[in-house]
Write a protein that holds these residues in place. Structure first.
Motif, PDB file in Angstrom:
ATOM      1  N   GLY A  78       0.817  -1.213   0.000  1.00 30.98           N
ATOM      2  CA  GLY A  78       0.000   0.000   0.000  1.00 30.98           C
ATOM      3  C   GLY A  78       0.850   1.261   0.000  1.00 30.98           C
ATOM      4  N   ALA A  79       1.897   1.258   0.821  1.00 31.93           N
ATOM      5  CA  ALA A  79       2.790   2.417   0.865  1.00 31.93           C
ATOM      6  C   ALA A  79       3.530   2.573  -0.462  1.00 31.93           C
ATOM      7  CB  ALA A  79       3.786   2.260   2.016  1.00 31.93           C
ATOM      8  N   ALA A  80       3.946   1.460  -1.061  1.00 28.74           N
ATOM      9  CA  ALA A  80       4.634   1.513  -2.350  1.00 28.74           C
ATOM     10  C   ALA A  80       3.738   2.106  -3.432  1.00 28.74           C
ATOM     11  CB  ALA A  80       5.097   0.115  -2.758  1.00 28.74           C
ATOM     12  N   GLY A 133       8.009   0.241   2.585  1.00 27.21           N
ATOM     13  CA  GLY A 133       7.227   0.191   1.357  1.00 27.21           C
ATOM     14  C   GLY A 133       7.282   1.499   0.585  1.00 27.21           C
ATOM     15  N   ALA A 134       7.199   2.624   1.305  1.00 32.25           N
ATOM     16  CA  ALA A 134       7.259   3.927   0.644  1.00 32.25           C
ATOM     17  C   ALA A 134       8.611   4.130  -0.039  1.00 32.25           C
ATOM     18  CB  ALA A 134       7.001   5.039   1.662  1.00 32.25           C
ATOM     19  N   ALA A 135       9.688   3.798   0.679  1.00 28.67           N
ATOM     20  CA  ALA A 135      11.024   3.937   0.090  1.00 28.67           C
ATOM     21  C   ALA A 135      11.205   2.998  -1.093  1.00 28.67           C
ATOM     22  CB  ALA A 135      12.088   3.657   1.155  1.00 28.67           C
ATOM     23  N   SER A 136      10.726   1.779  -0.945  1.00 29.28           N
ATOM     24  CA  SER A 136      10.880   0.785  -2.000  1.00 29.28           C
ATOM     25  C   SER A 136      10.111   1.163  -3.257  1.00 29.28           C
ATOM     26  CB  SER A 136      10.405  -0.583  -1.487  1.00 29.28           C
ATOM     27  OG  SER A 136      10.427  -1.530  -2.522  1.00 29.28           O
ATOM     28  N   ALA A 149      15.095  -2.120   0.317  1.00 30.62           N
ATOM     29  CA  ALA A 149      14.294  -1.564   1.410  1.00 30.62           C
ATOM     30  C   ALA A 149      13.467  -2.658   2.084  1.00 30.62           C
ATOM     31  CB  ALA A 149      13.375  -0.461   0.883  1.00 30.62           C
ATOM     32  N   VAL A 150      12.918  -3.568   1.279  1.00 27.27           N
ATOM     33  CA  VAL A 150      12.146  -4.677   1.836  1.00 27.27           C
ATOM     34  C   VAL A 150      13.066  -5.642   2.569  1.00 27.27           C
ATOM     35  CG1 VAL A 150      10.586  -6.581   1.273  1.00 27.27           C
ATOM     36  CG2 VAL A 150      10.428  -4.430   0.023  1.00 27.27           C
ATOM     37  N   SER A 151      14.259  -5.857   2.034  1.00 30.81           N
ATOM     38  CA  SER A 151      15.231  -6.726   2.685  1.00 30.81           C
ATOM     39  C   SER A 151      15.625  -6.179   4.047  1.00 30.81           C
ATOM     40  CB  SER A 151      16.470  -6.885   1.802  1.00 30.81           C
ATOM     41  OG  SER A 151      17.412  -7.745   2.400  1.00 30.81           O
ATOM     42  N   LEU A 152      15.829  -4.858   4.142  1.00 34.52           N
ATOM     43  CA  LEU A 152      16.178  -4.243   5.416  1.00 34.52           C
ATOM     44  C   LEU A 152      15.030  -4.355   6.411  1.00 34.52           C
ATOM     45  CD1 LEU A 152      18.069  -1.060   4.185  1.00 34.52           C
ATOM     46  CD2 LEU A 152      19.049  -3.058   5.317  1.00 34.52           C
TER      47      LEU A 152
END
Length: 242
Positions: A78-80, A133-136, A149-152
């Protein structure tokens, strides 16, 4: 370089990226985006990376969808969805050298962060999922690199590799679909599309075979070192063109 040699090189790059992603759950963009951007230019290279990464994620998800944690994936996706259009817009405003520099910086920084296993309180819980999610989403649509970003987030959530892989594949399908919706498909010739499909298919088969024979930590370290080298190369070319 002749056109047929360039197309064969492109297929080989995609094969390598697909193999890596099939082994580790992420890595296609980290390994392939720098080379694809140098070969096709930033807009087409990133869009092709979105297509290929989404396709290989879909193939992997077919056998692992039962293990997806929707409670974490829904806020991430959702953030992505909110930041993908912004990333696409930003990428459309920048010149090619600036895009090359930006992609190189993003890939190199993301690789180093994952190598170091960065941990941050901001990446815990629901707020962490929204931030990641937003960063990714922004990074995926602007530079084709949404996985780190998801990995972190997964590192900070304490997920095991087995837990991470199916969730990363689910997220890869969703975020790349969003990115392609925002930007459209890359404009490639029919032979190029065919060779890309061959690379994805062969890479998936090879990656699945290697996953059973190569220690996961060793494969992951190789992916990140290749990504770091590609990011530095792309950054250097962008700086040369400024």
């Amino acid at each position: 370089m002749s056109s047929w040699a360039a197309e064969l090189l492109l297929s080989g790059i995609i094969l390598l990226g697909a193999s890596v992603q099939r082994m580790t759950g992420i890595g296609f963009a980290l390994v392939a985006v720098p080379a694809l951007v140098l070969l096709l230019g930033p807009p087409e290279g990133v869009a092709l990376a979105n297509c290929a990464a989404g396709a290989i994620s879909m193939a992997g998800l077919l056998s692992g969808w039962r293990e997806v944690r929707l409670s974490a994936m829904v806020p991430l996706a959702g953030a992505a969805a909110c930041t993908v259009p912004l990333g696409a817009w930003v990428a459309a405003q920048l010149s090619e050298p600036v895009l090359l520099v930006s992609t190189g910086v993003v890939v190199s920084t993301a690789s180093l962060m994952v190598i170091r296993g960065v941990r941050a309180p901001a990446l815990h819980g629901a707020k962490g999922a929204l931030a990641a999610g937003a960063a990714s989403g922004f990074m995926n649509s602007s530079a084709g690199v949404g996985g780190p970003a998801v990995s972190l987030y997964a590192v900070n959530a304490g997920w095991t590799v087995r837990e991470f892989v199916p969730n990363a594949q689910f997220y890869g399908v969703v975020v790349n679909a969003f990115s392609l919706t925002a930007k459209g498909l890359p404009q490639l010739t029919a032979p190029t599309w065919l060779l890309a499909a061959v690379g994805i298919t062969a890479g998936g088969v090879i990656g699945n075979w290697l996953a059973e024979r190569i220690p996961e930590q060793g494969a992951r370290s190789l992916v990140l070192l290749l990504a770091l080298a590609g990011g530095i190369t792309t950054l250097s070319k962008g700086l040369w063109g400024l």
